[in-house]
Scaffold this motif. Sequence first.
Motif, PDB file in Angstrom:
ATOM      1  N   SER A 134       0.818  -1.222   0.000  1.00  0.00           N
ATOM      2  CA  SER A 134       0.000   0.000   0.000  1.00  0.00           C
ATOM      3  C   SER A 134       0.850   1.269   0.000  1.00  0.00           C
ATOM      4  CB  SER A 134      -0.977  -0.004   1.174  1.00  0.00           C
ATOM      5  OG  SER A 134      -0.279  -0.115   2.368  1.00  0.00           O
ATOM      6  N   LEU A 135       2.167   1.113   0.015  1.00  0.00           N
ATOM      7  CA  LEU A 135       3.031   2.294  -0.045  1.00  0.00           C
ATOM      8  C   LEU A 135       2.904   2.996  -1.401  1.00  0.00           C
ATOM      9  CD1 LEU A 135       5.517   4.004   1.027  1.00  0.00           C
ATOM     10  CD2 LEU A 135       6.897   2.450  -0.315  1.00  0.00           C
ATOM     11  N   TYR A 136       2.909   2.203  -2.477  1.00  0.00           N
ATOM     12  CA  TYR A 136       2.930   2.803  -3.817  1.00  0.00           C
ATOM     13  C   TYR A 136       1.660   3.596  -4.149  1.00  0.00           C
ATOM     14  CZ  TYR A 136       7.202   0.206  -4.246  1.00  0.00           C
ATOM     15  OH  TYR A 136       8.463  -0.237  -4.029  1.00  0.00           O
ATOM     16  N   PRO A 137       0.462   3.059  -3.855  1.00  0.00           N
ATOM     17  CA  PRO A 137      -0.722   3.897  -4.116  1.00  0.00           C
ATOM     18  C   PRO A 137      -0.643   5.233  -3.376  1.00  0.00           C
ATOM     19  CG  PRO A 137      -1.401   1.667  -3.612  1.00  0.00           C
ATOM     20  CD  PRO A 137       0.076   1.721  -3.385  1.00  0.00           C
ATOM     21  N   LEU A 138      -0.104   5.192  -2.149  1.00  0.00           N
ATOM     22  CA  LEU A 138       0.032   6.425  -1.372  1.00  0.00           C
ATOM     23  C   LEU A 138       1.013   7.383  -2.066  1.00  0.00           C
ATOM     24  CD1 LEU A 138      -0.651   7.976   1.204  1.00  0.00           C
ATOM     25  CD2 LEU A 138       1.123   6.714   2.392  1.00  0.00           C
ATOM     26  N   LEU A 139       2.133   6.825  -2.544  1.00  0.00           N
ATOM     27  CA  LEU A 139       3.119   7.653  -3.256  1.00  0.00           C
ATOM     28  C   LEU A 139       2.507   8.249  -4.533  1.00  0.00           C
ATOM     29  CD1 LEU A 139       6.308   5.390  -2.966  1.00  0.00           C
ATOM     30  CD2 LEU A 139       6.015   7.637  -1.933  1.00  0.00           C
ATOM     31  N   HIS A 140       1.712   7.436  -5.228  1.00  0.00           N
ATOM     32  CA  HIS A 140       1.117   7.918  -6.481  1.00  0.00           C
ATOM     33  C   HIS A 140       0.113   9.045  -6.230  1.00  0.00           C
ATOM     34  CE1 HIS A 140       2.037   3.611  -8.055  1.00  0.00           C
ATOM     35  NE2 HIS A 140       3.109   4.363  -8.021  1.00  0.00           N
ATOM     36  N   VAL A 141      -0.665   8.896  -5.152  1.00  0.00           N
ATOM     37  CA  VAL A 141      -1.633   9.950  -4.821  1.00  0.00           C
ATOM     38  C   VAL A 141      -0.879  11.228  -4.428  1.00  0.00           C
ATOM     39  CG1 VAL A 141      -3.438  10.655  -3.199  1.00  0.00           C
ATOM     40  CG2 VAL A 141      -3.482   8.367  -4.163  1.00  0.00           C
ATOM     41  N   MET A 142       0.194  11.057  -3.643  1.00  0.00           N
ATOM     42  CA  MET A 142       0.992  12.230  -3.241  1.00  0.00           C
ATOM     43  C   MET A 142       1.621  12.906  -4.453  1.00  0.00           C
ATOM     44  SD  MET A 142       2.706  10.710   0.212  1.00  0.00           S
ATOM     45  CE  MET A 142       3.766  12.085   0.598  1.00  0.00           C
ATOM     46  N   GLU A 143       1.992  12.097  -5.433  1.00  0.00           N
ATOM     47  CA  GLU A 143       2.575  12.660  -6.657  1.00  0.00           C
ATOM     48  C   GLU A 143       1.508  13.421  -7.455  1.00  0.00           C
ATOM     49  OE1 GLU A 143       4.624   9.806  -9.059  1.00  0.00           O
ATOM     50  OE2 GLU A 143       5.483  11.362 -10.346  1.00  0.00           O
ATOM     51  N   SER A 144       0.279  12.868  -7.471  1.00  0.00           N
ATOM     52  CA  SER A 144      -0.789  13.556  -8.208  1.00  0.00           C
ATOM     53  C   SER A 144      -1.160  14.865  -7.518  1.00  0.00           C
ATOM     54  CB  SER A 144      -2.011  12.658  -8.364  1.00  0.00           C
ATOM     55  OG  SER A 144      -2.745  12.608  -7.176  1.00  0.00           O
TER      56      SER A 144
ATOM     57  N   CYS B 152      -5.274   5.072  -8.930  1.00  0.00           N
ATOM     58  CA  CYS B 152      -5.363   5.229 -10.388  1.00  0.00           C
ATOM     59  C   CYS B 152      -6.318   6.381 -10.727  1.00  0.00           C
ATOM     60  CB  CYS B 152      -5.829   3.918 -11.025  1.00  0.00           C
ATOM     61  SG  CYS B 152      -6.038   4.029 -12.798  1.00  0.00           S
ATOM     62  N   LEU B 153      -7.442   6.439 -10.021  1.00  0.00           N
ATOM     63  CA  LEU B 153      -8.405   7.527 -10.259  1.00  0.00           C
ATOM     64  C   LEU B 153      -7.775   8.892  -9.961  1.00  0.00           C
ATOM     65  CD1 LEU B 153     -11.602   5.865  -8.752  1.00  0.00           C
ATOM     66  CD2 LEU B 153     -11.246   6.463 -11.137  1.00  0.00           C
ATOM     67  N   HIS B 154      -6.989   8.942  -8.875  1.00  0.00           N
ATOM     68  CA  HIS B 154      -6.297  10.192  -8.518  1.00  0.00           C
ATOM     69  C   HIS B 154      -5.325  10.598  -9.622  1.00  0.00           C
ATOM     70  CE1 HIS B 154      -7.298  11.383  -4.395  1.00  0.00           C
ATOM     71  NE2 HIS B 154      -7.567  10.112  -4.184  1.00  0.00           N
ATOM     72  N   VAL B 155      -4.522   9.628 -10.048  1.00  0.00           N
ATOM     73  CA  VAL B 155      -3.476   9.915 -11.038  1.00  0.00           C
ATOM     74  C   VAL B 155      -4.094  10.322 -12.377  1.00  0.00           C
ATOM     75  CG1 VAL B 155      -1.609   8.857 -12.385  1.00  0.00           C
ATOM     76  CG2 VAL B 155      -1.763   8.427  -9.932  1.00  0.00           C
ATOM     77  N   VAL B 156      -5.057   9.530 -12.824  1.00  0.00           N
ATOM     78  CA  VAL B 156      -5.660   9.793 -14.141  1.00  0.00           C
ATOM     79  C   VAL B 156      -6.390  11.144 -14.133  1.00  0.00           C
ATOM     80  CG1 VAL B 156      -7.435   8.993 -15.760  1.00  0.00           C
ATOM     81  CG2 VAL B 156      -5.829   7.362 -14.782  1.00  0.00           C
ATOM     82  N   SER B 157      -7.141  11.419 -13.060  1.00  0.00           N
ATOM     83  CA  SER B 157      -7.921  12.664 -13.055  1.00  0.00           C
ATOM     84  C   SER B 157      -7.051  13.901 -12.862  1.00  0.00           C
ATOM     85  CB  SER B 157      -9.029  12.615 -12.000  1.00  0.00           C
ATOM     86  OG  SER B 157      -8.480  12.647 -10.718  1.00  0.00           O
ATOM     87  N   SER B 158      -5.799  13.741 -12.503  1.00  0.00           N
ATOM     88  CA  SER B 158      -4.939  14.924 -12.366  1.00  0.00           C
ATOM     89  C   SER B 158      -4.287  15.297 -13.704  1.00  0.00           C
ATOM     90  CB  SER B 158      -3.853  14.678 -11.308  1.00  0.00           C
ATOM     91  OG  SER B 158      -2.941  13.712 -11.767  1.00  0.00           O
ATOM     92  N   ARG B 159      -4.485  14.464 -14.726  1.00  0.00           N
ATOM     93  CA  ARG B 159      -3.887  14.747 -16.036  1.00  0.00           C
ATOM     94  C   ARG B 159      -4.679  15.812 -16.791  1.00  0.00           C
ATOM     95  NH1 ARG B 159      -3.579   8.557 -17.730  1.00  0.00           N
ATOM     96  NH2 ARG B 159      -1.871   7.885 -16.395  1.00  0.00           N
ATOM     97  N   GLY B 160      -3.964  16.671 -17.522  1.00  0.00           N
ATOM     98  CA  GLY B 160      -4.609  17.724 -18.311  1.00  0.00           C
ATOM     99  C   GLY B 160      -5.541  17.161 -19.367  1.00  0.00           C
ATOM    100  N   ARG B 161      -5.116  16.061 -19.997  1.00  0.00           N
ATOM    101  CA  ARG B 161      -5.907  15.438 -21.060  1.00  0.00           C
ATOM    102  C   ARG B 161      -7.279  15.006 -20.530  1.00  0.00           C
ATOM    103  NH1 ARG B 161      -2.323  11.083 -22.844  1.00  0.00           N
ATOM    104  NH2 ARG B 161      -3.536   9.857 -21.393  1.00  0.00           N
ATOM    105  N   TYR B 162      -7.274  14.434 -19.327  1.00  0.00           N
ATOM    106  CA  TYR B 162      -8.512  13.976 -18.676  1.00  0.00           C
ATOM    107  C   TYR B 162      -9.422  15.177 -18.431  1.00  0.00           C
ATOM    108  CZ  TYR B 162     -11.497  12.031 -14.952  1.00  0.00           C
ATOM    109  OH  TYR B 162     -12.556  11.639 -14.176  1.00  0.00           O
ATOM    110  N   TYR B 163      -8.814  16.268 -17.940  1.00  0.00           N
ATOM    111  CA  TYR B 163      -9.592  17.473 -17.627  1.00  0.00           C
ATOM    112  C   TYR B 163     -10.290  18.000 -18.886  1.00  0.00           C
ATOM    113  CZ  TYR B 163     -10.553  22.347 -16.597  1.00  0.00           C
ATOM    114  OH  TYR B 163     -11.176  23.562 -16.475  1.00  0.00           O
TER     115      TYR B 163
END
Lengths: 113, 240
Positions: free
Chosen positions: A48-58, B74-85
């Motif tokens: 569960s570390l990586y999903p947390l890192l990915h959210v923090m990156e987003s 995945c939802l967080h990452v994808v929705s933060s992309r400009g293309r998605y917006y």
Amino acid sequence: MRVNKELSKGTHEIIILELLSRKDMHGYELVQEMELLSDKAFSMSQGSLYPLLHVMESKRYIDSYEETVNGRKRRCYTLTDKGRSVLAEKKNQWKVLVNAMERILGRELGEQS
Amino acid sequence: MSSPKWMEDYVNDILLDVDDASYHRRAKAELMNHVSEEYQVLVARGYEPEEARAKVLERMGGVESLRKDYRVACLHVVSSRGRYYFRHVLIGCFLMAIVYVASFCLLAGAGYTYDARPGTPIIGNPKALLLFGCVLFTVPFGAGTLYFRKVFKYRQDRSTAITSALLFAWAGEKAAILGLSSLIYDVSIWRLPELITRISAGGDQTAPWFTVKYILATMIGCVVLGLVSGFERQRSGCRS
């Protein structure tokens, strides 16, 4: 002793920010450091570390880049300026919380130690 | 060196609900690296391969909860992309246009007319005009707000994203009215000052929707809708 899962839930983000403020790290290194420095009190399920890192990156708190070490491609994480200011803010909040808890539980904690 | 099949299976199982190809690739590479490194460390420490495998799986965590974590990430990452917006702003505007036309048709079906009788004429009837204008704004823009709130749920800048999307739709509506007026008055859209002067003079179907009052009120309405819906989302996010 491991800290209760619910209690430690909100601490992972600040721990990751703090560790990355010291140096850039990849996921495996972060987990090891987290366990080592907290004497395994703040360990989390490693997956569960990586999903947390990915959210923090987003949220732009951290950034990542790929590097090759011993022929193995790895993604390293680094703290951003936004992450640095979020860390400072979270540290201040923690100071307030710790002081308050010490005031409330201080006598009891003193008796135990 | 190729990874053992159990590692592949385990990682694929965790990423089962991740439907974005680039995020899937990235997460898989990271997970595979992590699992194989942990396994190698344990084997080097003297664990039997089967013991090491069990230990790795225990430390990584249960598949079900990890699957959920990765789906949300995945939802967080994808929705933060400009293309998605931009894609969802366009889809949202298209939906709003459909709702706008449908509202217009419903109001016409309910008997509201521009100035002809029988029916309820909106010109010269301030109450009917206000009701007509309110419905034409609140229904499509309300629907748009709900849509943008849903698709931008995981964005950090939720309020800004919703507000800017609504303002984009608002500008689109004004452009559409200008285009329609250009056809009605036979004045090219490129002769904008002349076209606006002609619309302001009133007397035609688009006139009530191109007054300074209506333009400002709907613009403020978009900002309020965007900020309020973003704020509400943040509050409920904290609770969960």
